[in-house]
Write a protein that holds these residues in place. Structure first.
Motif, PDB file in Angstrom:
ATOM      1  N   ILE A 236      10.626  -5.371   6.168  1.00 38.76           N
ATOM      2  CA  ILE A 236       9.235  -4.981   6.383  1.00 38.76           C
ATOM      3  C   ILE A 236       9.116  -3.471   6.571  1.00 38.76           C
ATOM      4  CG2 ILE A 236       8.524  -7.233   7.250  1.00 38.76           C
ATOM      5  CD1 ILE A 236       8.441  -6.125  10.007  1.00 38.76           C
ATOM      6  N   LEU A 237      10.155  -2.843   7.150  1.00 36.50           N
ATOM      7  CA  LEU A 237      10.138  -1.385   7.278  1.00 36.50           C
ATOM      8  C   LEU A 237      10.071  -0.723   5.914  1.00 36.50           C
ATOM      9  CD1 LEU A 237      12.622  -0.438  10.112  1.00 36.50           C
ATOM     10  CD2 LEU A 237      10.543   0.794   9.535  1.00 36.50           C
ATOM     11  N   VAL A 238      10.922  -1.206   4.999  1.00 35.67           N
ATOM     12  CA  VAL A 238      10.957  -0.624   3.658  1.00 35.67           C
ATOM     13  C   VAL A 238       9.620  -0.851   2.958  1.00 35.67           C
ATOM     14  CG1 VAL A 238      11.989  -0.869   1.381  1.00 35.67           C
ATOM     15  CG2 VAL A 238      13.443  -0.730   3.393  1.00 35.67           C
ATOM     16  N   PHE A 239       9.084  -2.076   3.070  1.00 39.31           N
ATOM     17  CA  PHE A 239       7.818  -2.366   2.402  1.00 39.31           C
ATOM     18  C   PHE A 239       6.675  -1.543   2.979  1.00 39.31           C
ATOM     19  CE2 PHE A 239       8.852  -6.739   0.446  1.00 39.31           C
ATOM     20  CZ  PHE A 239       9.637  -6.085  -0.473  1.00 39.31           C
ATOM     21  N   SER A 240       6.680  -1.370   4.308  1.00 43.76           N
ATOM     22  CA  SER A 240       5.573  -0.606   4.885  1.00 43.76           C
ATOM     23  C   SER A 240       5.703   0.869   4.513  1.00 43.76           C
ATOM     24  CB  SER A 240       5.508  -0.784   6.399  1.00 43.76           C
ATOM     25  OG  SER A 240       6.730  -0.446   6.988  1.00 43.76           O
ATOM     26  N   LEU A 241       6.934   1.347   4.405  1.00 44.62           N
ATOM     27  CA  LEU A 241       7.148   2.739   4.000  1.00 44.62           C
ATOM     28  C   LEU A 241       6.631   2.962   2.578  1.00 44.62           C
ATOM     29  CD1 LEU A 241       8.420   5.282   5.201  1.00 44.62           C
ATOM     30  CD2 LEU A 241      10.575   4.638   4.152  1.00 44.62           C
ATOM     31  N   ILE A 242       7.016   2.047   1.665  1.00 48.61           N
ATOM     32  CA  ILE A 242       6.558   2.163   0.282  1.00 48.61           C
ATOM     33  C   ILE A 242       5.037   2.106   0.219  1.00 48.61           C
ATOM     34  CG2 ILE A 242       6.581   1.066  -1.994  1.00 48.61           C
ATOM     35  CD1 ILE A 242       9.402   0.049  -1.322  1.00 48.61           C
ATOM     36  N   GLY A 243       4.447   1.150   0.973  1.00 51.62           N
ATOM     37  CA  GLY A 243       3.001   0.963   0.933  1.00 51.62           C
ATOM     38  C   GLY A 243       2.237   2.147   1.520  1.00 51.62           C
ATOM     39  N   THR A 244       2.703   2.641   2.669  1.00 55.95           N
ATOM     40  CA  THR A 244       1.942   3.680   3.360  1.00 55.95           C
ATOM     41  C   THR A 244       1.969   4.999   2.602  1.00 55.95           C
ATOM     42  OG1 THR A 244       2.713   2.627   5.374  1.00 55.95           O
ATOM     43  CG2 THR A 244       1.496   4.646   5.626  1.00 55.95           C
ATOM     44  N   LEU A 245       3.107   5.321   1.985  1.00 60.17           N
ATOM     45  CA  LEU A 245       3.175   6.587   1.262  1.00 60.17           C
ATOM     46  C   LEU A 245       2.246   6.596   0.042  1.00 60.17           C
ATOM     47  CD1 LEU A 245       6.991   7.396   1.526  1.00 60.17           C
ATOM     48  CD2 LEU A 245       5.124   8.508   2.724  1.00 60.17           C
ATOM     49  N   GLN A 246       1.918   5.377  -0.464  1.00 59.78           N
ATOM     50  CA  GLN A 246       1.018   5.309  -1.622  1.00 59.78           C
ATOM     51  C   GLN A 246      -0.428   5.094  -1.216  1.00 59.78           C
ATOM     52  OE1 GLN A 246       2.118   2.529  -4.740  1.00 59.78           O
ATOM     53  NE2 GLN A 246       3.641   1.725  -3.370  1.00 59.78           N
ATOM     54  N   PHE A 247      -0.734   5.317   0.043  1.00 59.10           N
ATOM     55  CA  PHE A 247      -2.042   5.045   0.617  1.00 59.10           C
ATOM     56  C   PHE A 247      -3.181   5.414  -0.352  1.00 59.10           C
ATOM     57  CE2 PHE A 247      -4.581   5.626   4.749  1.00 59.10           C
ATOM     58  CZ  PHE A 247      -4.762   4.267   4.829  1.00 59.10           C
ATOM     59  N   PHE A 248      -4.042   4.449  -0.676  1.00 62.48           N
ATOM     60  CA  PHE A 248      -5.131   4.727  -1.610  1.00 62.48           C
ATOM     61  C   PHE A 248      -6.409   3.932  -1.281  1.00 62.48           C
ATOM     62  CE2 PHE A 248      -7.496   3.832  -5.533  1.00 62.48           C
ATOM     63  CZ  PHE A 248      -7.750   5.123  -5.968  1.00 62.48           C
ATOM     64  N   ASN A 249      -6.303   2.595  -1.277  1.00 59.46           N
ATOM     65  CA  ASN A 249      -7.500   1.748  -1.228  1.00 59.46           C
ATOM     66  C   ASN A 249      -8.431   2.049  -0.059  1.00 59.46           C
ATOM     67  OD1 ASN A 249      -6.272   0.564  -3.355  1.00 59.46           O
ATOM     68  ND2 ASN A 249      -6.085  -1.468  -2.465  1.00 59.46           N
ATOM     69  N   GLU A 250      -7.875   2.074   1.161  1.00 61.00           N
ATOM     70  CA  GLU A 250      -8.731   2.205   2.342  1.00 61.00           C
ATOM     71  C   GLU A 250      -9.463   3.542   2.374  1.00 61.00           C
ATOM     72  OE1 GLU A 250      -5.640   1.176   2.309  1.00 61.00           O
ATOM     73  OE2 GLU A 250      -5.430  -0.700   3.414  1.00 61.00           O
ATOM     74  N   PRO A 251      -8.748   4.678   2.247  1.00 60.83           N
ATOM     75  CA  PRO A 251      -9.500   5.938   2.260  1.00 60.83           C
ATOM     76  C   PRO A 251     -10.471   6.058   1.081  1.00 60.83           C
ATOM     77  CG  PRO A 251      -7.174   6.349   1.802  1.00 60.83           C
ATOM     78  CD  PRO A 251      -7.295   4.924   2.214  1.00 60.83           C
ATOM     79  N   GLN A 252     -10.104   5.485  -0.066  1.00 57.61           N
ATOM     80  CA  GLN A 252     -10.983   5.556  -1.230  1.00 57.61           C
ATOM     81  C   GLN A 252     -12.310   4.846  -0.932  1.00 57.61           C
ATOM     82  OE1 GLN A 252     -10.399   7.179  -4.056  1.00 57.61           O
ATOM     83  NE2 GLN A 252     -12.046   6.423  -5.352  1.00 57.61           N
ATOM     84  N   ILE A 253     -12.237   3.709  -0.257  1.00 57.11           N
ATOM     85  CA  ILE A 253     -13.438   2.947   0.072  1.00 57.11           C
ATOM     86  C   ILE A 253     -14.228   3.621   1.194  1.00 57.11           C
ATOM     87  CG2 ILE A 253     -14.162   0.823   1.247  1.00 57.11           C
ATOM     88  CD1 ILE A 253     -13.878   0.401  -1.674  1.00 57.11           C
ATOM     89  N   LEU A 254     -13.521   4.055   2.246  1.00 56.13           N
ATOM     90  CA  LEU A 254     -14.220   4.650   3.391  1.00 56.13           C
ATOM     91  C   LEU A 254     -14.779   6.035   3.065  1.00 56.13           C
ATOM     92  CD1 LEU A 254     -11.966   3.509   6.350  1.00 56.13           C
ATOM     93  CD2 LEU A 254     -14.199   2.637   5.686  1.00 56.13           C
ATOM     94  N   ARG A 255     -14.283   6.613   1.973  1.00 54.50           N
ATOM     95  CA  ARG A 255     -14.764   7.910   1.511  1.00 54.50           C
ATOM     96  C   ARG A 255     -16.289   7.927   1.371  1.00 54.50           C
ATOM     97  NH1 ARG A 255     -14.805  10.280  -3.853  1.00 54.50           N
ATOM     98  NH2 ARG A 255     -14.862   8.141  -4.570  1.00 54.50           N
ATOM     99  N   TYR A 256     -16.845   6.792   0.906  1.00 49.40           N
ATOM    100  CA  TYR A 256     -18.291   6.738   0.689  1.00 49.40           C
ATOM    101  C   TYR A 256     -19.040   6.890   2.000  1.00 49.40           C
ATOM    102  CZ  TYR A 256     -16.891   4.651  -3.758  1.00 49.40           C
ATOM    103  OH  TYR A 256     -16.328   4.411  -4.963  1.00 49.40           O
ATOM    104  N   LEU A 257     -18.465   6.305   3.060  1.00 50.44           N
ATOM    105  CA  LEU A 257     -19.159   6.321   4.352  1.00 50.44           C
ATOM    106  C   LEU A 257     -18.853   7.593   5.128  1.00 50.44           C
ATOM    107  CD1 LEU A 257     -18.484   2.624   5.321  1.00 50.44           C
ATOM    108  CD2 LEU A 257     -20.664   3.593   4.640  1.00 50.44           C
ATOM    109  N   ALA A 258     -17.641   8.101   4.929  1.00 50.62           N
ATOM    110  CA  ALA A 258     -17.224   9.279   5.680  1.00 50.62           C
ATOM    111  C   ALA A 258     -17.306  10.500   4.792  1.00 50.62           C
ATOM    112  CB  ALA A 258     -15.806   9.079   6.196  1.00 50.62           C
ATOM    113  N   ALA A 259     -18.463  10.671   4.187  1.00 47.48           N
ATOM    114  CA  ALA A 259     -18.619  11.772   3.243  1.00 47.48           C
ATOM    115  C   ALA A 259     -18.277  13.091   3.913  1.00 47.48           C
ATOM    116  CB  ALA A 259     -20.049  11.802   2.724  1.00 47.48           C
ATOM    117  N   GLY A 260     -17.492  13.905   3.226  1.00 48.27           N
ATOM    118  CA  GLY A 260     -17.135  15.201   3.779  1.00 48.27           C
ATOM    119  C   GLY A 260     -15.843  15.162   4.570  1.00 48.27           C
ATOM    120  N   THR A 261     -15.572  14.014   5.249  1.00 47.74           N
ATOM    121  CA  THR A 261     -14.341  13.925   6.032  1.00 47.74           C
ATOM    122  C   THR A 261     -13.166  13.589   5.129  1.00 47.74           C
ATOM    123  OG1 THR A 261     -15.636  13.128   7.869  1.00 47.74           O
ATOM    124  CG2 THR A 261     -13.273  12.850   8.024  1.00 47.74           C
TER     125      THR A 261
END
Lengths: 314, 293
Positions: A236-261
């Protein structure tokens, strides 16, 4: 004595089996490739070919005048001196350092509790804690976006009860923690289930033996359970490392609400997406993707090397 | 811990009050977003933005009206998104599982030339970030004229290296060579041996891989976001993302869209929750496999 007999019986059986296998030996290579081949084709088409193509693309540069020219490592030099890429990379590294230990410690604590205490309530809890994993990350981010929202989220209400002002998780100070919370909520239950399944696989007679030797609950957990599920923890450490470094979906979605941030270059992956699909700069986008892939590979490999657990994982 | 509870720790009567309270808090934390969505999808736009009772129902509960609006908005596009997601999840999930089961079995049970090399390449591939592949795959598909088709989403999701790894470990342990040899002695061909003898033994891992691949396809966002431009081909994840972008862009003008997004999020997670709960017994056994080696 009986052991010996059993052993020799097993060995004759094995010999017999070997004879049978000998007949099919010629066909074995062919059969092996027939089974592995279809996946192999998909692997070549959708993993090896794109990687090779990304590498190729990343070595070229498209200019307004003069068309496409070969720049060799020019795009990489540009990326590693590009403040947007560097700040994105630094963000995901900082994010990993906080989010991964938090999720794993929480998942481990929950798995140990659910393994040790069995009741109707713990069984119910197990399902509820796992529930967020069944939710697409995008929908999870949408849901937390509602909860953080000033116009219809509950934070203003809840904090108002105590006469306090609600924190704004979309502000540049708190977005880091807002995202940590979303990711923890999403993944901790999944990691918990993997650890829980591993704990359930331990032979319970080990606990009896430990108890006879006078070990308490904490000692059983620390000295027996955790060491025995080390491979699952590593997974799970390896999987979370791989997943977190590719972080995309959550900030991409919240971008609309957190405009500018959350800027379009907030994480390296978002930056690559913006370069490729927003600015049609596929060469630079590929270089960023490839550089990010390289960082992930090096981090995971270094991690496995330093924990010296490569064998037990693979 | 008090003396009486320590003395009472014989077999059964362990109440573990602190532990239960801790779990209780966690359950609330993990359920709050669901609760918020369930409550607020019953509200109309004014109720949603009134800023009171954000964690409780409004006076007028209007699920049916909202559902009707959700499925008729923009020519019923939401229903299409759900169908698209279902198609992508089934096609991608079943395809990826068939390939993974065959390859895992092949790696585990045949000693063929190039096996060790291919397997180590596969293990290296577990570390390749899937998102690094999206941009070049898009470029390749664009050259072939495949972007903005369902194939652009389905074909790349056939790739599931972790599924192959799981199936390899499981087939190696759960399918004894002796049984396969016995079947061969009885005159069964390789394919028949695989389908009738090995496959039933691998079933728990097959269910796990199927569920994980189908969920991965259903949850996929980055790939369809990059590949598709026609919103009638969107899966529900990309569709709701689109609505959220529109609703945020003109906050005052589209208050009604927000209630559709909230209900849309709720409706879209129901199939997955049902799948997980009905298949619970099967996938949990398969999950432990990858973590125990």
């Amino acid at each position: 004595m009986t052991l010996l007999i059993e052993e020799s019986a097993a060995s004759t059986q094995k010999k017999k089996a070997h004879k049978v296998r000998g007949k099919v030996r010629l066909r074995e290579h062919l059969m092996g490739w027939l089974f592995v081949g279809p996946f192999g084709l998909v692997f070549l088409a959708f993993l090896i070919a794109p990687l090779a193509y990304a590498l190729y693309l990343s070595l070229w540069q498209k200019k307004l005048i003069g068309g496409t020219s070969f720049v060799f490592l020019g795009n990489y030099v540009k990326a590693f001196s590009d403040p947007t890429f560097l700040s994105g990379a630094w963000f995901v590294i900082r994010f990993s350092l906080v989010a991964i230990p938090l999720q794993i410690v929480l998942a481990l604590a929950m798995a140990l509790i659910l393994d040790a205490v069995t009741s109707l309530f713990t069984r119910f809890s197990r399902l509820m804690i796992f529930l967020p994993y069944a939710i697409p990350t995008v929908i999870g981010a949408v849901m937390w976006g509602f909860l953080y929202s000033k116009s219809f989220g509950p934070l203003t209400d809840v904090f108002g009860l105590f006469g306090a002002t609600a924190p704004d998780f979309f502000s540049s100070n708190l977005i880091f923690y807002g995202l940590i919370n979303v990711v923890t909520w999403q993944w901790a239950g999944y990691y918990m289930i993997i650890l829980y399944a591993a704990l359930q696989g331990i032979d319970p007679t080990l606990y009896e033996a430990a108890r006879m030797d006078g070990a308490g609950k904490w000692q059983v957990a620390l000295r027996i359970k955790i060491p025995l599920i080390a491979p699952a923890l590593l997974l799970i450490l390896v999987f979370s490392l791989i997943g977190t470094l590719q972080f995309f979906n959550e900030p991409q979605i919240l971008r609309y609400l957190a405009a500018g941030t959350i800027s379009p270059g907030f994480t390296p992956n978002m930056y690559a997406y913006q370069q490729a699909f927003g600015l049609a700069n596929f060469n630079y986008g590929s270089a960023i993707s490839f550089a990010l892939g390289g960082i992930v590979f090096v981090c995971v490999y270094a991690f496995l090397f330093f924990t010296r657990k490569r064998r037990s994982f693979f | 811990m008090t003396g009486s509870s320590r003395a009472g720790a014989r077999r059964r009567p362990q109440r573990h009050l602190p532990v239960q309270i801790f779990l209780g808090f966690l359950v609330v934390y993990f359920l709050v977003p669901f609760w918020w969505v369930i409550v607020n999808s019953s509200k109309d736009a004014p109720g949603l933005f009134s800023g009171s009772n954000t964690l409780w129902f409004a006076d007028s509960v209007d699920y049916f009206g909202n559902l009707q609006r959700l499925f008729t908005y923009d020519g019923g596009i939401y229903g299409r998104w759900i169908l698209n997601s279902t198609l992508y999840a089934f096609a991608g999930g079943i395809g990826a599982t068939v390939l993974a089961v065959m390859a895992g079995y092949g790696f585990a049970k045949y000693r063929f030339a190039g096996r060790r090399f291919s397997f180590s390449v596969l293990l290296g591939a577990l570390m390749v970030p899937a998102t690094a592949l999206v941009i070049p795959t898009f470029m390749m598909f664009s050259g072939l004229g495949l972007t903005n088709t369902i194939w652009a989403v389905i074909l790349p999701s056939l790739l599931n290296p972790f599924g192959v790894y799981l199936m390899h470990v499981y087939a190696r342990d759960a399918v004894p060579d002796e049984i396969l040899d016995a079947a061969r002695v009885d005159g069964a061909g390789e394919l028949r041996t695989f389908i009738q003898v090995a496959f039933p033994l691998m079933r728990p891992a097959v269910v796990t891989v199927l569920l994980l691949s189908a969920v991965a396809s259903w949850n996929n966002y980055f790939l369809p976001l990059a590949m598709l431009s026609d919103n009638r081909l969107f899966p529900v994840t990309v569709g709701l993302g689109l609505w959220q972008g529109i609703a945020s862009a003109n906050n005052s003008g589209s208050t009604s869209l927000w209630s559709l997004i909230i209900l849309g999020a709720l409706v879209s997670v129901i199939p997955l929750i049902i799948a997980f709960f009905t298949l619970q017994r099967h996938w949990r056994g398969g999950l432990s496999v990858g973590g125990l080696r």
